[in-house]
Design an enzyme around this catalytic site. Sequence first.
Site, PDB file in Angstrom:
ATOM      1  N   CYS A   1     126.489 -56.881  -1.842  1.00  0.00           N
ATOM      2  CA  CYS A   1     127.912 -56.564  -1.982  1.00  0.00           C
ATOM      3  C   CYS A   1     128.147 -55.210  -1.320  1.00  0.00           C
ATOM      4  CB  CYS A   1     128.314 -56.450  -3.441  1.00  0.00           C
ATOM      5  SG  CYS A   1     127.514 -57.630  -4.533  1.00  0.00           S
ATOM      6  N   SER A   2     129.085 -55.152  -0.391  1.00  0.00           N
ATOM      7  CA  SER A   2     129.336 -53.876   0.277  1.00  0.00           C
ATOM      8  C   SER A   2     130.686 -53.927   0.982  1.00  0.00           C
ATOM      9  CB  SER A   2     128.194 -53.550   1.255  1.00  0.00           C
ATOM     10  OG  SER A   2     128.286 -52.216   1.708  1.00  0.00           O
TER      11      SER A   2
ATOM     12  N   LYS B   1     122.207 -45.879  -7.722  1.00  0.00           N
ATOM     13  CA  LYS B   1     123.554 -46.253  -7.288  1.00  0.00           C
ATOM     14  C   LYS B   1     124.595 -45.495  -8.103  1.00  0.00           C
ATOM     15  CE  LYS B   1     124.294 -49.346  -4.658  1.00  0.00           C
ATOM     16  NZ  LYS B   1     124.466 -49.332  -3.175  1.00  0.00           N
TER      17      LYS B   1
ATOM     18  N   GLU C   1     139.199 -54.131  -4.727  1.00  0.00           N
ATOM     19  CA  GLU C   1     138.812 -54.695  -3.440  1.00  0.00           C
ATOM     20  C   GLU C   1     139.429 -56.071  -3.224  1.00  0.00           C
ATOM     21  OE1 GLU C   1     134.258 -52.895  -3.381  1.00  0.00           O
ATOM     22  OE2 GLU C   1     134.550 -54.977  -4.006  1.00  0.00           O
TER      23      GLU C   1
ATOM     24  N   LYS D   1     134.469 -43.862   1.398  1.00  0.00           N
ATOM     25  CA  LYS D   1     133.963 -44.697   0.304  1.00  0.00           C
ATOM     26  C   LYS D   1     134.163 -43.980  -1.032  1.00  0.00           C
ATOM     27  CE  LYS D   1     129.644 -46.856  -1.273  1.00  0.00           C
ATOM     28  NZ  LYS D   1     128.195 -46.993  -0.990  1.00  0.00           N
TER      29      LYS D   1
ATOM     30  N   HIS E   1     140.727 -51.549  -0.824  1.00  0.00           N
ATOM     31  CA  HIS E   1     139.938 -51.617   0.408  1.00  0.00           C
ATOM     32  C   HIS E   1     139.284 -52.988   0.564  1.00  0.00           C
ATOM     33  CE1 HIS E   1     136.974 -50.324  -2.628  1.00  0.00           C
ATOM     34  NE2 HIS E   1     136.048 -50.865  -1.865  1.00  0.00           N
TER      35      HIS E   1
ATOM     36  N   GLU F   1     136.158 -50.083  -8.875  1.00  0.00           N
ATOM     37  CA  GLU F   1     136.284 -50.977  -7.722  1.00  0.00           C
ATOM     38  C   GLU F   1     137.706 -51.525  -7.673  1.00  0.00           C
ATOM     39  OE1 GLU F   1     133.878 -51.491  -5.595  1.00  0.00           O
ATOM     40  OE2 GLU F   1     132.027 -50.998  -6.659  1.00  0.00           O
TER      41      GLU F   1
ATOM     42  N   HIS G   1     136.619 -45.353  -4.309  1.00  0.00           N
ATOM     43  CA  HIS G   1     135.997 -45.780  -5.561  1.00  0.00           C
ATOM     44  C   HIS G   1     136.294 -44.851  -6.740  1.00  0.00           C
ATOM     45  CE1 HIS G   1     133.801 -48.246  -2.675  1.00  0.00           C
ATOM     46  NE2 HIS G   1     133.601 -49.067  -3.680  1.00  0.00           N
TER      47      HIS G   1
END
Length: 227
Positions: free
Chosen positions: A86-87, A74, A148, A36, A51, A146, A40
């Site tokens: 959101c994940s 966060k 995605e 992760k 991802h 991000e 990011h």
Amino acid sequence: MPEINTDHLDKQQVQLLAEMCILIDENDNKIGAETKKNCHLNENIEKGLLHRAFSVFLFNTENKLLLQQRSDAKITLPGCFTNTCCSHPLSNPGELEENDALGVRRAAQRRLKAELGIPLEEVPPEEINYLTRIHYKAQSDGIWGEHEIDYILLVRKNVTLNPDPNEIKSYCYVSKEELKELLKKAASGEIKITPWFKIIAETFLFKWWDNLNHLNQFVDHEKIYRI
């Protein structure tokens, strides 16, 4: 991969940076796995690292949308308001299952429990509806960002909430008009919202909201919207 000092960051959130996300190409084909953390970092995003992710929009029986405000702990986008959850699905057999996006829906069930404390039995994967996918890129700050392909998931149900304060600072249910007011506050800088929530709210969200009883017209598992 670049080395980033995380000593100043929240320890619980830093532990989550070791989770293995699913690397994909621009057509959402799995090409590998990466932490992760590395997924990011803007330095990697600029090289094309992409991802798989998801965004859940949960509506109660009054057709109000559940929003959360991300905790100040966060690492990306702290304190921002956003949609319900959101994940990312993780690179493990259960969450890699691509048939009917079952792996992503399992991941959503897991994170709804982890973030909002919603009991697993209240949001089984079969009650999490997969609409479509959105490809977007956005920076959080100079280091983090991000990139995605985001699976859009809708749930219509009254649920039990017990949020984890390390994940969520606050939450609320909003009507369409209340969300429009919140978006105005974000535009004026009074509050902050996540970039993906801004994009989805400005493009698709109100169309879905107006047609919660007729969502089949918006189901598109072939197209990936590039935003």
